[in-house]
Design a protein around this motif. Structure first.
Motif, PDB file in Angstrom:
ATOM      1  N   ALA A  41       0.923  -1.074  -0.099  1.00  0.00           N
ATOM      2  CA  ALA A  41       0.061   0.027   0.030  1.00  0.00           C
ATOM      3  C   ALA A  41       0.876   1.218  -0.052  1.00  0.00           C
ATOM      4  CB  ALA A  41      -1.038  -0.028   1.160  1.00  0.00           C
ATOM      5  N   ILE A  42       2.090   1.211   0.668  1.00  0.00           N
ATOM      6  CA  ILE A  42       3.027   2.204   0.709  1.00  0.00           C
ATOM      7  C   ILE A  42       3.589   2.577  -0.694  1.00  0.00           C
ATOM      8  CG2 ILE A  42       4.905   3.029   1.723  1.00  0.00           C
ATOM      9  CD1 ILE A  42       4.352   1.865   4.384  1.00  0.00           C
ATOM     10  N   VAL A  43       3.824   1.558  -1.372  1.00  0.00           N
ATOM     11  CA  VAL A  43       4.465   1.551  -2.630  1.00  0.00           C
ATOM     12  C   VAL A  43       3.292   2.315  -3.652  1.00  0.00           C
ATOM     13  CG1 VAL A  43       5.187   0.351  -4.838  1.00  0.00           C
ATOM     14  CG2 VAL A  43       6.121  -0.263  -2.380  1.00  0.00           C
ATOM     15  N   GLU A  44       2.158   1.987  -3.539  1.00  0.00           N
ATOM     16  CA  GLU A  44       1.080   2.247  -4.328  1.00  0.00           C
ATOM     17  C   GLU A  44       0.750   3.776  -4.164  1.00  0.00           C
ATOM     18  OE1 GLU A  44      -3.795   2.130  -4.380  1.00  0.00           O
ATOM     19  OE2 GLU A  44      -2.822   0.123  -3.810  1.00  0.00           O
ATOM     20  N   LEU A  45       0.817   4.199  -2.571  1.00  0.00           N
ATOM     21  CA  LEU A  45       0.832   5.613  -2.204  1.00  0.00           C
ATOM     22  C   LEU A  45       2.021   6.694  -2.896  1.00  0.00           C
ATOM     23  CD1 LEU A  45      -0.170   5.848   1.515  1.00  0.00           C
ATOM     24  CD2 LEU A  45      -1.279   7.063  -0.504  1.00  0.00           C
ATOM     25  N   ILE A  46       3.248   5.794  -2.780  1.00  0.00           N
ATOM     26  CA  ILE A  46       4.200   6.566  -3.127  1.00  0.00           C
ATOM     27  C   ILE A  46       3.977   7.139  -4.967  1.00  0.00           C
ATOM     28  CG2 ILE A  46       6.670   6.531  -3.971  1.00  0.00           C
ATOM     29  CD1 ILE A  46       7.052   4.898  -1.298  1.00  0.00           C
ATOM     30  N   VAL A  47       3.610   5.757  -5.528  1.00  0.00           N
ATOM     31  CA  VAL A  47       3.363   6.429  -6.915  1.00  0.00           C
ATOM     32  C   VAL A  47       2.411   7.256  -7.330  1.00  0.00           C
ATOM     33  CG1 VAL A  47       2.602   4.973  -9.273  1.00  0.00           C
ATOM     34  CG2 VAL A  47       4.493   3.958  -7.644  1.00  0.00           C
ATOM     35  N   GLU A  50       3.550  10.735  -6.289  1.00  0.00           N
ATOM     36  CA  GLU A  50       4.452  11.259  -7.135  1.00  0.00           C
ATOM     37  C   GLU A  50       3.488  11.959  -8.302  1.00  0.00           C
ATOM     38  OE1 GLU A  50       8.448   9.328  -6.341  1.00  0.00           O
ATOM     39  OE2 GLU A  50       7.378   8.485  -7.929  1.00  0.00           O
ATOM     40  N   GLU A  51       2.613  11.104  -8.810  1.00  0.00           N
ATOM     41  CA  GLU A  51       1.956  11.414 -10.044  1.00  0.00           C
ATOM     42  C   GLU A  51       1.044  12.573  -9.739  1.00  0.00           C
ATOM     43  OE1 GLU A  51      -0.174   7.827 -11.107  1.00  0.00           O
ATOM     44  OE2 GLU A  51       1.514   6.969 -11.924  1.00  0.00           O
ATOM     45  N   THR A  52       0.327  12.576  -8.628  1.00  0.00           N
ATOM     46  CA  THR A  52      -0.741  13.706  -8.336  1.00  0.00           C
ATOM     47  C   THR A  52       0.024  15.035  -7.855  1.00  0.00           C
ATOM     48  OG1 THR A  52      -2.197  11.945  -7.119  1.00  0.00           O
ATOM     49  CG2 THR A  52      -2.658  14.329  -6.745  1.00  0.00           C
ATOM     50  N   TYR A  53       1.086  15.086  -7.369  1.00  0.00           N
ATOM     51  CA  TYR A  53       1.864  16.217  -6.807  1.00  0.00           C
ATOM     52  C   TYR A  53       3.015  16.511  -7.544  1.00  0.00           C
ATOM     53  CZ  TYR A  53      -1.356  16.137  -2.948  1.00  0.00           C
ATOM     54  OH  TYR A  53      -2.449  16.158  -2.315  1.00  0.00           O
ATOM     55  N   GLU A  54       3.246  15.673  -8.547  1.00  0.00           N
ATOM     56  CA  GLU A  54       4.526  16.012  -9.518  1.00  0.00           C
ATOM     57  C   GLU A  54       5.658  16.062  -8.824  1.00  0.00           C
ATOM     58  OE1 GLU A  54       3.214  19.202 -12.121  1.00  0.00           O
ATOM     59  OE2 GLU A  54       1.965  17.834 -13.428  1.00  0.00           O
ATOM     60  N   VAL A  56       9.081  13.730  -6.732  1.00  0.00           N
ATOM     61  CA  VAL A  56       9.761  12.421  -6.625  1.00  0.00           C
ATOM     62  C   VAL A  56      10.333  12.333  -5.290  1.00  0.00           C
ATOM     63  CG1 VAL A  56      11.876  11.051  -7.523  1.00  0.00           C
ATOM     64  CG2 VAL A  56      10.434  12.401  -8.961  1.00  0.00           C
ATOM     65  N   PHE A  57       9.904  11.012  -4.717  1.00  0.00           N
ATOM     66  CA  PHE A  57      10.200  10.817  -3.281  1.00  0.00           C
ATOM     67  C   PHE A  57      11.787  10.394  -3.241  1.00  0.00           C
ATOM     68  CE2 PHE A  57       5.937  10.571  -1.886  1.00  0.00           C
ATOM     69  CZ  PHE A  57       6.008  10.584  -0.627  1.00  0.00           C
ATOM     70  N   PRO A  58      12.744  11.086  -2.646  1.00  0.00           N
ATOM     71  CA  PRO A  58      13.956  10.754  -2.441  1.00  0.00           C
ATOM     72  C   PRO A  58      14.028   9.475  -1.471  1.00  0.00           C
ATOM     73  CG  PRO A  58      13.567  12.986  -1.130  1.00  0.00           C
ATOM     74  CD  PRO A  58      12.133  12.554  -1.937  1.00  0.00           C
ATOM     75  N   ASP A  59      14.793   8.810  -1.415  1.00  0.00           N
ATOM     76  CA  ASP A  59      15.124   7.723  -0.703  1.00  0.00           C
ATOM     77  C   ASP A  59      14.928   8.004   0.910  1.00  0.00           C
ATOM     78  OD1 ASP A  59      15.524   6.096  -3.029  1.00  0.00           O
ATOM     79  OD2 ASP A  59      17.761   6.012  -2.703  1.00  0.00           O
ATOM     80  N   GLU A  60      15.573   9.168   1.187  1.00  0.00           N
ATOM     81  CA  GLU A  60      15.449   9.509   2.660  1.00  0.00           C
ATOM     82  C   GLU A  60      14.002   9.839   3.037  1.00  0.00           C
ATOM     83  OE1 GLU A  60      17.065  13.189   0.239  1.00  0.00           O
ATOM     84  OE2 GLU A  60      17.523  10.998   0.469  1.00  0.00           O
ATOM     85  N   ALA A  61      13.147  10.237   2.164  1.00  0.00           N
ATOM     86  CA  ALA A  61      11.752  10.232   2.537  1.00  0.00           C
ATOM     87  C   ALA A  61      10.871   9.098   2.506  1.00  0.00           C
ATOM     88  CB  ALA A  61      11.309  11.481   1.707  1.00  0.00           C
ATOM     89  N   ILE A  62      11.539   8.073   2.210  1.00  0.00           N
ATOM     90  CA  ILE A  62      10.704   6.622   2.220  1.00  0.00           C
ATOM     91  C   ILE A  62      11.219   5.918   3.427  1.00  0.00           C
ATOM     92  CG2 ILE A  62      10.117   4.494   1.043  1.00  0.00           C
ATOM     93  CD1 ILE A  62      10.968   6.022  -1.533  1.00  0.00           C
ATOM     94  N   GLY A  63      10.123   5.861   4.412  1.00  0.00           N
ATOM     95  CA  GLY A  63      10.585   5.070   5.779  1.00  0.00           C
ATOM     96  C   GLY A  63       9.447   5.221   6.605  1.00  0.00           C
ATOM     97  N   PRO A  64       9.328   4.464   7.622  1.00  0.00           N
ATOM     98  CA  PRO A  64       8.289   4.456   8.476  1.00  0.00           C
ATOM     99  C   PRO A  64       7.895   5.718   8.898  1.00  0.00           C
ATOM    100  CG  PRO A  64      10.096   3.158   9.390  1.00  0.00           C
ATOM    101  CD  PRO A  64      10.446   3.716   8.145  1.00  0.00           C
ATOM    102  N   GLN A  65       8.492   6.593   9.310  1.00  0.00           N
ATOM    103  CA  GLN A  65       8.105   7.907   9.924  1.00  0.00           C
ATOM    104  C   GLN A  65       7.415   8.842   9.111  1.00  0.00           C
ATOM    105  OE1 GLN A  65      11.421   7.247   8.990  1.00  0.00           O
ATOM    106  NE2 GLN A  65      12.103   8.813   7.835  1.00  0.00           N
ATOM    107  N   SER A  66       7.715   8.636   7.767  1.00  0.00           N
ATOM    108  CA  SER A  66       6.808   9.511   6.572  1.00  0.00           C
ATOM    109  C   SER A  66       5.576   8.901   6.466  1.00  0.00           C
ATOM    110  CB  SER A  66       7.515   9.416   5.484  1.00  0.00           C
ATOM    111  OG  SER A  66       8.979  10.165   5.370  1.00  0.00           O
ATOM    112  N   PHE A  67       5.238   7.670   6.729  1.00  0.00           N
ATOM    113  CA  PHE A  67       4.141   6.925   6.563  1.00  0.00           C
ATOM    114  C   PHE A  67       3.346   6.261   7.714  1.00  0.00           C
ATOM    115  CE2 PHE A  67       6.653   6.726   2.608  1.00  0.00           C
ATOM    116  CZ  PHE A  67       5.638   6.977   1.699  1.00  0.00           C
TER     117      PHE A  67
END
Length: 90
Positions: A41-47, A50-54, A56-67
């Motif tokens: 679900a997190i991968v789905e949210l990221i995609v 990224e499409e909705t707000y134009e 790109v999630f940098p690697d450091e923003a992809i973590g449990p604290q962000s989600f």
């Protein structure tokens, strides 16, 4: 309950929260993992984010604290959409 985010984000969150009635509010500090938001679900949210707000999630923003909660994710999006931050160019 007044939302902290826009309608687009509300729809994105509702897309991964199964069983939330359309007229029910989503609490800003709702534990997303406890509601069944898993890694797929997190991968789905990221995609979708990224499409909705134009952005790109940098690697450091992809973590449990962000989600962890809708509020935490909205804060991350706010940072990514700030002028000069937008992540990597597409």
């Amino acid at each position: 309950m007044e939302r902290e985010w826009d309608d687009k984000f509300d729809n994105l969150i509702r897309g991964v929260l199964k069983g939330v009635p359309v007229d029910a509010g989503i609490a800003p500090h709702l534990d997303l993992a406890a509601q069944g938001v898993d890694s797929m679900a997190i991968v789905e949210l990221i995609v979708r984010i990224e499409e909705t707000y134009e952005v790109v999630f940098p690697d450091e923003a992809i973590g449990p604290q962000s989600f962890a909660t809708p509020a935490a994710l909205w804060k991350t999006i706010g940072h990514l959409t700030s002028p000069g931050v937008r992540g990597e160019s597409r």
